[in-house]
Scaffold this motif. Structure first.
Motif, PDB file in Angstrom:
ATOM      1  N   LEU A  90       0.840  -1.193   0.000  1.00 41.44           N
ATOM      2  CA  LEU A  90       0.000   0.000   0.000  1.00 41.44           C
ATOM      3  C   LEU A  90       0.876   1.244   0.000  1.00 41.44           C
ATOM      4  O   LEU A  90       1.855   1.312   0.744  1.00 41.44           O
ATOM      5  CB  LEU A  90      -0.900   0.034   1.235  1.00 41.44           C
ATOM      6  CG  LEU A  90      -2.132  -0.872   1.285  1.00 41.44           C
ATOM      7  CD1 LEU A  90      -2.953  -0.542   2.515  1.00 41.44           C
ATOM      8  CD2 LEU A  90      -2.982  -0.730   0.036  1.00 41.44           C
ATOM      9  N   ASP A  91       0.537   2.194  -0.834  1.00 42.93           N
ATOM     10  CA  ASP A  91       1.161   3.521  -0.782  1.00 42.93           C
ATOM     11  C   ASP A  91       0.129   4.482  -0.217  1.00 42.93           C
ATOM     12  O   ASP A  91      -0.910   4.742  -0.847  1.00 42.93           O
ATOM     13  CB  ASP A  91       1.601   3.968  -2.181  1.00 42.93           C
ATOM     14  CG  ASP A  91       2.928   3.351  -2.587  1.00 42.93           C
ATOM     15  OD1 ASP A  91       3.574   2.723  -1.726  1.00 42.93           O
ATOM     16  OD2 ASP A  91       3.305   3.472  -3.772  1.00 42.93           O
ATOM     17  N   TYR A  92       0.408   4.983   0.975  1.00 40.59           N
ATOM     18  CA  TYR A  92      -0.525   5.886   1.651  1.00 40.59           C
ATOM     19  C   TYR A  92      -0.364   7.309   1.125  1.00 40.59           C
ATOM     20  O   TYR A  92       0.762   7.781   0.899  1.00 40.59           O
ATOM     21  CB  TYR A  92      -0.296   5.864   3.153  1.00 40.59           C
ATOM     22  CG  TYR A  92      -0.859   4.638   3.837  1.00 40.59           C
ATOM     23  CD1 TYR A  92      -2.187   4.582   4.224  1.00 40.59           C
ATOM     24  CD2 TYR A  92      -0.058   3.525   4.070  1.00 40.59           C
ATOM     25  CE1 TYR A  92      -2.713   3.461   4.836  1.00 40.59           C
ATOM     26  CE2 TYR A  92      -0.563   2.393   4.680  1.00 40.59           C
ATOM     27  CZ  TYR A  92      -1.894   2.362   5.064  1.00 40.59           C
ATOM     28  OH  TYR A  92      -2.406   1.251   5.671  1.00 40.59           O
ATOM     29  N   LEU A  93      -1.506   7.969   0.935  1.00 41.88           N
ATOM     30  CA  LEU A  93      -1.470   9.370   0.521  1.00 41.88           C
ATOM     31  C   LEU A  93      -0.822  10.208   1.610  1.00 41.88           C
ATOM     32  O   LEU A  93      -0.094  11.158   1.336  1.00 41.88           O
ATOM     33  CB  LEU A  93      -2.897   9.856   0.233  1.00 41.88           C
ATOM     34  CG  LEU A  93      -3.032  11.086  -0.671  1.00 41.88           C
ATOM     35  CD1 LEU A  93      -2.467  10.776  -2.050  1.00 41.88           C
ATOM     36  CD2 LEU A  93      -4.478  11.521  -0.780  1.00 41.88           C
ATOM     37  N   SER A  94      -1.075   9.833   2.865  1.00 38.52           N
ATOM     38  CA  SER A  94      -0.456  10.520   4.005  1.00 38.52           C
ATOM     39  C   SER A  94       0.002   9.468   5.015  1.00 38.52           C
ATOM     40  O   SER A  94      -0.764   9.069   5.896  1.00 38.52           O
ATOM     41  CB  SER A  94      -1.454  11.474   4.669  1.00 38.52           C
ATOM     42  OG  SER A  94      -0.907  12.010   5.862  1.00 38.52           O
ATOM     43  N   PRO A  95       1.254   9.011   4.903  1.00 37.43           N
ATOM     44  CA  PRO A  95       1.743   8.010   5.852  1.00 37.43           C
ATOM     45  C   PRO A  95       1.814   8.542   7.285  1.00 37.43           C
ATOM     46  O   PRO A  95       1.912   7.771   8.230  1.00 37.43           O
ATOM     47  CB  PRO A  95       3.140   7.659   5.323  1.00 37.43           C
ATOM     48  CG  PRO A  95       3.540   8.824   4.471  1.00 37.43           C
ATOM     49  CD  PRO A  95       2.267   9.356   3.889  1.00 37.43           C
ATOM     50  N   GLU A  96       1.769   9.870   7.427  1.00 39.20           N
ATOM     51  CA  GLU A  96       1.747  10.455   8.778  1.00 39.20           C
ATOM     52  C   GLU A  96       0.384  10.287   9.443  1.00 39.20           C
ATOM     53  O   GLU A  96       0.239  10.493  10.647  1.00 39.20           O
ATOM     54  CB  GLU A  96       2.099  11.947   8.723  1.00 39.20           C
ATOM     55  CG  GLU A  96       3.503  12.254   8.215  1.00 39.20           C
ATOM     56  CD  GLU A  96       3.588  12.267   6.696  1.00 39.20           C
ATOM     57  OE1 GLU A  96       2.525  12.105   6.045  1.00 39.20           O
ATOM     58  OE2 GLU A  96       4.701  12.410   6.162  1.00 39.20           O
ATOM     59  N   GLY A  97      -0.643   9.938   8.652  1.00 35.32           N
ATOM     60  CA  GLY A  97      -1.976   9.729   9.198  1.00 35.32           C
ATOM     61  C   GLY A  97      -2.817  10.982   9.241  1.00 35.32           C
ATOM     62  O   GLY A  97      -3.812  11.040   9.978  1.00 35.32           O
ATOM     63  N   ASP A  98      -2.451  11.990   8.458  1.00 33.67           N
ATOM     64  CA  ASP A  98      -3.226  13.236   8.461  1.00 33.67           C
ATOM     65  C   ASP A  98      -4.658  13.021   7.978  1.00 33.67           C
ATOM     66  O   ASP A  98      -5.562  13.787   8.334  1.00 33.67           O
ATOM     67  CB  ASP A  98      -2.538  14.288   7.575  1.00 33.67           C
ATOM     68  CG  ASP A  98      -1.183  14.700   8.139  1.00 33.67           C
ATOM     69  OD1 ASP A  98      -0.978  14.538   9.363  1.00 33.67           O
ATOM     70  OD2 ASP A  98      -0.324  15.156   7.368  1.00 33.67           O
ATOM     71  N   ASP A  99      -4.849  12.004   7.138  1.00 31.76           N
ATOM     72  CA  ASP A  99      -6.208  11.677   6.673  1.00 31.76           C
ATOM     73  C   ASP A  99      -6.720  10.414   7.356  1.00 31.76           C
ATOM     74  O   ASP A  99      -7.606   9.736   6.834  1.00 31.76           O
ATOM     75  CB  ASP A  99      -6.227  11.503   5.153  1.00 31.76           C
ATOM     76  CG  ASP A  99      -5.319  10.375   4.696  1.00 31.76           C
ATOM     77  OD1 ASP A  99      -4.566   9.828   5.538  1.00 31.76           O
ATOM     78  OD2 ASP A  99      -5.349  10.014   3.501  1.00 31.76           O
ATOM     79  N   ASP A 100      -6.142  10.097   8.515  1.00 31.90           N
ATOM     80  CA  ASP A 100      -6.527   8.911   9.296  1.00 31.90           C
ATOM     81  C   ASP A 100      -6.277   7.618   8.532  1.00 31.90           C
ATOM     82  O   ASP A 100      -6.950   6.609   8.748  1.00 31.90           O
ATOM     83  CB  ASP A 100      -7.992   8.985   9.731  1.00 31.90           C
ATOM     84  CG  ASP A 100      -8.259  10.190  10.629  1.00 31.90           C
ATOM     85  OD1 ASP A 100      -7.469  10.400  11.564  1.00 31.90           O
ATOM     86  OD2 ASP A 100      -9.230  10.918  10.371  1.00 31.90           O
TER      87      ASP A 100
END
Length: 618
Positions: free
Chosen positions: A572-582
């Motif tokens: 998976l490539d996360y749009l926001s790996p920091e979790g800004d979009d949960d």
């Protein structure tokens, strides 16, 4: 309580590897070595030097004390008993060096050594050990077509720096063969080729004749996979049988557990072929080498043919005893072999390794507790749904109706749910710790208990090409399995309440309607909830680490290099790996697949490395 004790070699004037031996085998091994030493007049080293036609100085240069003991046991069992020995040393003790010593012994004692191993790229590793034993001029017949033996000490082309951020361990046999071929091509390009397999037509002619060309080859190198098609093509198996009739053959089975596999509850074709050779050619001699020799009962069944186990029980009796007795019975059989001097196992000590430092995330306890409770609430709801499904299935059986449905063990998934939760809760902290250590000049290894790829594969892709990357994917997957069951039929993907709708019993339809409504309610609640937890923590760790930079020793500003050694094919490539979009928005992409050894051989180049703990690196 210590699980191992210091290994005491019979050879006192050779270098030692400072190895240890499992405590449960220590007494038996010590007794067997004492008997061996007594039988050889107190000069085990001299006995091995004599059989290998080496001076004491040459022997001590080629073999460590532990390796001399192993070779002595193997030679003594062959000469005095006509039986075999299992060398079960762990990684780093030198099974390859002992195998090379046995090849030398076979060559000098009138045997035709046949070296079996798991992968043909290991032929070059064996050649390196043969060089150390002074037999680099011995000419192997490489049975695997298109394969070469290279000399790692002679580089003909400087190895290019690997720029990929991925490595891979083969997940199945087809991929394994593919990447073995790629690695062989790399070897042939980078190192001096010292021996090659004959052309296919020449090999086929040798197989059909059933004999080696006059004065052309001294021993054989072959992989177990060469026997995998023996049911429909007996050519290679018949060739080996013919050699056993014409020559005194000494089999050296490296990675010997690979000679004893099981497929669909039956011995594999390879195992059947090996067993046939050992049964029909009792004059042949063997040495088995494997760190996991007792991995399966079937392995011990193969070994029993050439050890004292054959006198203790029949094959069927031993098979039943091993399956019923489990691990304790396997340990007992191992101790019997050790007491007879037909099994030896040494390993490196863990002394000197730093004491683990545990980090507790107490400051995040409140937040983690809230996230944990939220997931467990939905898990309990799904378990309740599972109980409703099970009750309805029991009612269906009362009407003598058979459905292609088998209840899924939802409640039993508690441990797995907890494991995924713990990984998800710690993902960002793990990445931060790794980044800090890399910036301090350290190389970091991260051990993961699971890649969770099985969950990622089942995630639904929406119209925009995105998938929901939070832990709701895990709960939704469990929800679907609960209502669809685990029966391997064409109807397995249909919810059980849909199947019941096709029945005539109205009471069952009402029950199915209740389950359907409850299922819909749970699914909607999970979909609308925000969990703040990723379903693929390994990818969050990967993306956070590779986004960081550090100052290299030469002053250059570089991105942290990340290598991954797992068997997964997708990530998976996360749009926001920091979790800004949960962790809601992510895309599924294919992973580049490269063999793990291409990275681990030049281990010193690693800056960041992730390991899947389910994979055995040897």
């Amino acid at each position: 309580m210590k699980k191992s004790t210091k290994y005491e070699s019979t050879v006192k004037d050779a270098k030692t590897l400072e190895s240890v031996i499992p405590k449960q085998l220590a007494e038996y091994t010590t007794r067997a070595l004492s008997k061996l030493n007594e039988a050889l007049g107190g000069d085990v080293g001299g006995y091995v030097a004599n059989r290998l036609h080496m001076s004491h100085e040459e022997l001590r240069e080629a073999l460590a004390a532990e390796q001399i003991d192993g070779v002595a046991l193997a030679i003594y069992n062959i000469e005095k008993r006509g039986q075999s020995v299992v060398i079960g040393d762990q990684t780093g003790i030198g099974k390859g060096r002992q195998a090379a010593a046995m090849i030398r012994y076979g060559l000098l004692s009138g045997y035709l050594p046949i070296f079996f191993t798991d992968r043909y790229t290991l032929f070059s590793d064996m050649y390196r050990d043969c060089k150390a034993l002074g037999i680099k001029e011995a000419r192997p017949l490489v049975v695997n077509a298109g394969v070469s033996v290279v000399d790692f000490d002679h580089v003909v082309e400087q190895k290019a720096t690997c720029t990929s951020d991925e490595i891979w361990s083969p997940a199945d046999e087809e991929d394994n063969e593919k990447y073995e071929a790629e690695r062989m091509a790399l070897y042939q390009k980078q190192y001096e080729v010292v021996y090659k397999a004959p052309k296919k037509s020449v090999l086929q002619e040798i197989f059909i004749k059933g004999e080696l060309p006059q004065d052309a080859f001294d021993y054989l190198m072959i992989t177990y996979s060469q026997l995998k098609d023996a049911k429909r093509d007996m050519t290679r198996l018949n060739f080996l049988m013919a050699l056993c009739e014409q020559h005194r053959v000494l089999f050296i089975f490296d990675e010997a557990h690979k000679s004893s596999g099981v497929n669909a509850g039956k011995a594999s074709v390879i195992t059947q072929g090996i067993n046939m050779i050992l049964e029909e050619t009792p004059q042949t001699q063997c040495v088995f080498l494997s760190a996991t020799f007792a991995k399966r009962p079937e392995c011990l069944l193969t070994f029993m043919r050439r050890t004292t186990l054959s006198a203790l029980a029949t094959e069927n009796t031993l098979k039943d005893a091993l399956h019923c007795g489990g691990v304790p019975m396997q340990e007992y059989v191992s101790s019997c072999l050790a007491a007879e001097g037909q099994m030896i196992r040494r390993e490196h000590s863990g002394e000197g390794l730093p004491t683990p430092v545990y980090t507790y995330l107490d400051e995040d306890l409140d937040v983690h507790g809230e996230q944990f409770d939220k997931v467990m609430f939905f898990f309990r709801e799904i378990v309740k749904l599972s109980a409703m499904v099970r009750t309805m299935v029991n009612h269906i059986l009362m009407y003598n109706v058979l459905l292609p449905f088998k209840c899924y063990p939802t409640r039993a998934q508690l441990f797995y749910i907890n494991k995924v939760l713990l990984l998800s809760l710690k993902a960002k902290k793990v990445a931060q710790a790794a980044i800090e250590n890399v910036k301090q000049g350290r190389s970091v290894v991260i051990g993961m208990s699971d890649t969770l790829e099985c969950i990622v594969q089942d995630v639904e892709v929406n119209e925009d090409g995105f998938v929901r990357g939070d832990i709701s994917a895990l709960l939704l997957r469990l929800l679907e399995k609960t209502v669809c069951g685990s029966a391997p039929t064409d109807s397995a993907n249909r919810p059980v309440f849909e199947m019941v709708e096709e029945l005539e019993e109205m009471s069952l339809k009402a029950e199915a309607k209740e389950i359907s409504d409850y299922y819909t309610s749970i699914k909607q609640d999970i979909t609308e909830e925000v969990f703040h937890l990723p379903v693929s923590p390994i990818d969050v760790i990967r993306q956070l680490i590779t986004a960081e930079k550090f100052v290299a020793p030469n002053g250059e500003y570089l991105n942290i290099r990340f290598e991954e050694c797992t068997g997964r094919a997708h990530q998976l490539d996360y749009l926001s790996p920091e979790g800004d979009d949960d962790f809601i928005n992510a895309v599924i992409v294919s992973r580049k697949k490269r063999h793990s050894n291409l990275i681990f051989n030049p281990l010193a180049e690693l800056i960041q490395c992730t390991l899947n703990s389910n994979v055995s690196l040897c």
